[in-house]
Design a protein around this motif. Structure first.
Motif, PDB file in Angstrom:
ATOM      1  N   VAL A 166     -23.724 -15.195   5.575  1.00 39.11           N
ATOM      2  CA  VAL A 166     -24.304 -16.392   5.634  1.00 39.11           C
ATOM      3  C   VAL A 166     -23.936 -17.644   5.489  1.00 39.11           C
ATOM      4  O   VAL A 166     -24.080 -18.700   6.174  1.00 39.11           O
ATOM      5  CB  VAL A 166     -25.733 -16.269   4.894  1.00 39.11           C
ATOM      6  CG1 VAL A 166     -26.618 -15.149   5.347  1.00 39.11           C
ATOM      7  CG2 VAL A 166     -25.373 -16.274   3.473  1.00 39.11           C
ATOM      8  N   ARG A 167     -22.760 -17.929   4.879  1.00 32.43           N
ATOM      9  CA  ARG A 167     -21.725 -18.858   4.537  1.00 32.43           C
ATOM     10  C   ARG A 167     -21.164 -19.321   5.880  1.00 32.43           C
ATOM     11  O   ARG A 167     -21.176 -20.425   6.298  1.00 32.43           O
ATOM     12  CB  ARG A 167     -20.952 -18.763   3.613  1.00 32.43           C
ATOM     13  CG  ARG A 167     -19.763 -19.969   3.413  1.00 32.43           C
ATOM     14  CD  ARG A 167     -18.879 -19.944   2.368  1.00 32.43           C
ATOM     15  NE  ARG A 167     -17.813 -18.742   2.718  1.00 32.43           N
ATOM     16  CZ  ARG A 167     -17.091 -18.593   2.066  1.00 32.43           C
ATOM     17  NH1 ARG A 167     -16.483 -18.945   0.920  1.00 32.43           N
ATOM     18  NH2 ARG A 167     -16.166 -17.496   2.434  1.00 32.43           N
ATOM     19  N   ALA A 168     -20.589 -18.156   6.689  1.00 35.43           N
ATOM     20  CA  ALA A 168     -20.228 -18.407   8.015  1.00 35.43           C
ATOM     21  C   ALA A 168     -21.060 -18.900   8.836  1.00 35.43           C
ATOM     22  O   ALA A 168     -20.975 -19.581   9.792  1.00 35.43           O
ATOM     23  CB  ALA A 168     -19.370 -16.835   8.147  1.00 35.43           C
ATOM     24  N   LEU A 169     -22.576 -18.383   8.880  1.00 31.97           N
ATOM     25  CA  LEU A 169     -23.370 -18.599   9.798  1.00 31.97           C
ATOM     26  C   LEU A 169     -23.847 -20.162   9.743  1.00 31.97           C
ATOM     27  O   LEU A 169     -24.355 -20.759  10.551  1.00 31.97           O
ATOM     28  CB  LEU A 169     -24.794 -17.793   9.414  1.00 31.97           C
ATOM     29  CG  LEU A 169     -24.361 -16.091   9.837  1.00 31.97           C
ATOM     30  CD1 LEU A 169     -25.608 -15.323   9.638  1.00 31.97           C
ATOM     31  CD2 LEU A 169     -24.019 -16.117  11.400  1.00 31.97           C
ATOM     32  N   MET A 170     -23.502 -20.617   8.647  1.00 31.29           N
ATOM     33  CA  MET A 170     -24.147 -22.080   8.402  1.00 31.29           C
ATOM     34  C   MET A 170     -23.388 -22.822   9.336  1.00 31.29           C
ATOM     35  O   MET A 170     -23.768 -24.035   9.752  1.00 31.29           O
ATOM     36  CB  MET A 170     -23.672 -22.348   7.000  1.00 31.29           C
ATOM     37  CG  MET A 170     -24.405 -21.889   5.816  1.00 31.29           C
ATOM     38  SD  MET A 170     -26.130 -22.737   5.716  1.00 31.29           S
ATOM     39  CE  MET A 170     -25.529 -24.320   5.375  1.00 31.29           C
ATOM     40  N   MET A 171     -22.092 -22.669  10.094  1.00 27.06           N
ATOM     41  CA  MET A 171     -21.411 -23.246  10.875  1.00 27.06           C
ATOM     42  C   MET A 171     -22.054 -23.012  12.245  1.00 27.06           C
ATOM     43  O   MET A 171     -21.155 -23.144  13.153  1.00 27.06           O
ATOM     44  CB  MET A 171     -19.918 -23.170  10.826  1.00 27.06           C
ATOM     45  CG  MET A 171     -19.274 -23.214   9.489  1.00 27.06           C
ATOM     46  SD  MET A 171     -19.380 -25.071   9.221  1.00 27.06           S
ATOM     47  CE  MET A 171     -18.065 -25.735  10.157  1.00 27.06           C
ATOM     48  N   GLU A 172     -22.946 -22.311  12.363  1.00 23.51           N
ATOM     49  CA  GLU A 172     -23.455 -22.054  13.750  1.00 23.51           C
ATOM     50  C   GLU A 172     -22.444 -21.270  14.779  1.00 23.51           C
ATOM     51  O   GLU A 172     -22.211 -22.052  16.033  1.00 23.51           O
ATOM     52  CB  GLU A 172     -24.359 -22.974  14.276  1.00 23.51           C
ATOM     53  CG  GLU A 172     -25.341 -23.407  13.612  1.00 23.51           C
ATOM     54  CD  GLU A 172     -26.340 -24.574  13.895  1.00 23.51           C
ATOM     55  OE1 GLU A 172     -25.630 -25.534  14.862  1.00 23.51           O
ATOM     56  OE2 GLU A 172     -27.368 -24.894  13.171  1.00 23.51           O
ATOM     57  N   PRO A 173     -21.727 -20.510  14.330  1.00 24.30           N
ATOM     58  CA  PRO A 173     -20.468 -19.909  15.286  1.00 24.30           C
ATOM     59  C   PRO A 173     -21.079 -19.381  16.667  1.00 24.30           C
ATOM     60  O   PRO A 173     -22.154 -18.990  16.678  1.00 24.30           O
ATOM     61  CB  PRO A 173     -19.881 -19.024  14.281  1.00 24.30           C
ATOM     62  CG  PRO A 173     -20.867 -18.533  13.604  1.00 24.30           C
ATOM     63  CD  PRO A 173     -21.769 -19.526  13.174  1.00 24.30           C
ATOM     64  N   GLU A 174     -20.258 -19.106  17.574  1.00 22.28           N
ATOM     65  CA  GLU A 174     -20.475 -18.484  18.668  1.00 22.28           C
ATOM     66  C   GLU A 174     -20.044 -17.102  18.714  1.00 22.28           C
ATOM     67  O   GLU A 174     -20.721 -16.068  19.385  1.00 22.28           O
ATOM     68  CB  GLU A 174     -19.797 -19.009  19.979  1.00 22.28           C
ATOM     69  CG  GLU A 174     -20.208 -20.404  20.302  1.00 22.28           C
ATOM     70  CD  GLU A 174     -19.617 -21.023  21.658  1.00 22.28           C
ATOM     71  OE1 GLU A 174     -19.405 -20.219  22.581  1.00 22.28           O
ATOM     72  OE2 GLU A 174     -19.365 -22.230  21.594  1.00 22.28           O
ATOM     73  N   VAL A 175     -19.104 -16.661  17.711  1.00 25.59           N
ATOM     74  CA  VAL A 175     -18.761 -15.241  17.417  1.00 25.59           C
ATOM     75  C   VAL A 175     -18.471 -15.212  16.090  1.00 25.59           C
ATOM     76  O   VAL A 175     -17.969 -16.154  15.428  1.00 25.59           O
ATOM     77  CB  VAL A 175     -17.517 -14.940  18.517  1.00 25.59           C
ATOM     78  CG1 VAL A 175     -16.332 -15.872  18.200  1.00 25.59           C
ATOM     79  CG2 VAL A 175     -17.325 -13.479  18.136  1.00 25.59           C
ATOM     80  N   MET A 176     -18.635 -13.731  15.688  1.00 30.98           N
ATOM     81  CA  MET A 176     -18.531 -13.775  14.234  1.00 30.98           C
ATOM     82  C   MET A 176     -17.478 -12.598  14.174  1.00 30.98           C
ATOM     83  O   MET A 176     -17.490 -11.422  14.696  1.00 30.98           O
ATOM     84  CB  MET A 176     -19.616 -13.206  13.569  1.00 30.98           C
ATOM     85  CG  MET A 176     -20.585 -14.143  13.336  1.00 30.98           C
ATOM     86  SD  MET A 176     -20.190 -15.365  11.771  1.00 30.98           S
ATOM     87  CE  MET A 176     -20.373 -13.903  10.400  1.00 30.98           C
ATOM     88  N   LEU A 177     -16.269 -12.801  13.476  1.00 34.46           N
ATOM     89  CA  LEU A 177     -15.092 -11.938  13.163  1.00 34.46           C
ATOM     90  C   LEU A 177     -15.041 -11.165  12.019  1.00 34.46           C
ATOM     91  O   LEU A 177     -15.225 -11.992  11.066  1.00 34.46           O
ATOM     92  CB  LEU A 177     -13.915 -12.542  13.513  1.00 34.46           C
ATOM     93  CG  LEU A 177     -13.627 -13.508  14.785  1.00 34.46           C
ATOM     94  CD1 LEU A 177     -12.417 -14.174  14.775  1.00 34.46           C
ATOM     95  CD2 LEU A 177     -13.797 -12.757  16.002  1.00 34.46           C
ATOM     96  N   PHE A 178     -15.345 -10.005  11.722  1.00 28.32           N
ATOM     97  CA  PHE A 178     -15.355  -9.205  10.826  1.00 28.32           C
ATOM     98  C   PHE A 178     -14.007  -8.472  10.467  1.00 28.32           C
ATOM     99  O   PHE A 178     -13.778  -7.469  11.152  1.00 28.32           O
ATOM    100  CB  PHE A 178     -16.636  -8.396  10.770  1.00 28.32           C
ATOM    101  CG  PHE A 178     -17.867  -8.947  10.515  1.00 28.32           C
ATOM    102  CD1 PHE A 178     -18.687  -9.189   9.386  1.00 28.32           C
ATOM    103  CD2 PHE A 178     -18.503  -9.381  11.650  1.00 28.32           C
ATOM    104  CE1 PHE A 178     -19.687 -10.228   9.384  1.00 28.32           C
ATOM    105  CE2 PHE A 178     -19.800 -10.054  11.794  1.00 28.32           C
ATOM    106  CZ  PHE A 178     -20.411 -10.406  10.843  1.00 28.32           C
ATOM    107  N   ASP A 179     -13.410  -8.554   9.418  1.00 32.46           N
ATOM    108  CA  ASP A 179     -12.255  -7.932   8.969  1.00 32.46           C
ATOM    109  C   ASP A 179     -12.312  -6.883   8.078  1.00 32.46           C
ATOM    110  O   ASP A 179     -12.476  -7.317   6.747  1.00 32.46           O
ATOM    111  CB  ASP A 179     -11.144  -8.944   8.749  1.00 32.46           C
ATOM    112  CG  ASP A 179      -9.710  -8.137   8.740  1.00 32.46           C
ATOM    113  OD1 ASP A 179      -9.721  -6.814   8.912  1.00 32.46           O
ATOM    114  OD2 ASP A 179      -8.767  -8.704   8.107  1.00 32.46           O
TER     115      ASP A 179
END
Length: 258
Positions: A166-179
């Motif tokens: 959800v910290r990554a979602l705070m930036m309202e990204p267009e794509v999420m990359l999960f490693d």
């Protein structure tokens, strides 16, 4: 759901080490469409994480191109609105790509709320009150609404990884990359993280996921990419790939993991 609208176009991507002696990526070409949940599987050392980290240039490619949102981010200079060549602002493009790692990378001296609001306030200049409101909404969404004032050391691994998402979602990204987001978790914590990722997928978030969780790949992915030896050997929709693998390396891999 995938729209067929290309968000990322990867062409002949290469990453070599030791003057070409080690080919971590050896000519990868693939398109990621908006709404895709592309799950990358393969044996250890196949280049999966290198591929993922290349998408936002955390790894500098040796060759090839990555066109993200219409811009070739492997170029040092790109055309502006008037056609004039200007220096590529890679940080601006990275803001559109949320990244979640194996380890949570939360600042230990900050509360969860502070961890979540730091980047939106500092980078996107979001007002602090707006950032805190958004953070609290996201925390409630992942079942951690009561943990805003806690410190990372007070949370379980699964809770920390949900915070990282959800910290990554705070930036309202267009794509999420999960490693490999669940590989560092105890087995009983894996499900709570995968549930958050499934919800994101169902809401239409574009995702590229490197994982060993074959159940997630089959259930949630709309495309599965199989990598080995730095090459993309096979890709297909999940049921076709798992039930009717074509490449001998994929058949061998699946015989060991399923």
């Amino acid at each position: 759901m995938a729209t067929g609208d290309k968000l990322i176009e990867v062409r002949d991507l290469k990453k070599y080490y030791n003057r070409g002696a080690i080919k971590a990526l050896d000519g990868i070409s693939v398109d990621i469409n908006r709404g895709d949940v592309a799950v990358v599987i393969g044996p250890s050392g196949s280049g999966k994480s290198t591929f993922l980290r290349s998408l936002n240039l955390m790894e500098e490619p040796t060759g090839g191109s990555i066109v993200f949102d219409g811009v070739d981010i492997t170029k040092k200079k790109v055309p502006d609105g008037s056609g004039k060549l200007v220096r590529l602002d890679i940080d601006r493009h990275r803001q559109k790509m949320g990244m979640v790692f194996q380890h949570f990378n939360l600042f230990p001296h900050m509360t969860i709320l502070q961890n979540m609001t730091l980047a939106p306030v500092q980078v996107r200049h979001m007002p602090q009150a707006q950032a805190e409101e958004k953070a609290n909404q996201l925390l409630k969404r992942v079942g951690l609404g009561d943990r805003a004032g806690a410190y990372p050391i007070q949370l379980s691994g699964g809770q920390k990884q949900r915070i990282a998402i959800v910290r990554a979602l705070m930036m309202e990204p267009e794509v999420m990359l999960f490693d490999e987001p669940t590989s560092a978790l105890d087995p009983e914590m894996v499900g709570e993280v995968l549930d958050v990722m499934k919800e994101l997928a169902h809401e239409g978030m574009t995702m590229v996921v490197v994982t060993h969780e074959m159940g997630f790949a089959r259930e949630v992915g709309n495309r599965v990419l199989f990598m080995a030896d730095g090459r993309l050997l096979e890709q297909n929709e999940p049921h076709a790939l798992f039930d009717h693998p074509q490449h001998p390396r994929l058949k061998d891999f699946l015989s060991k993991v399923l």
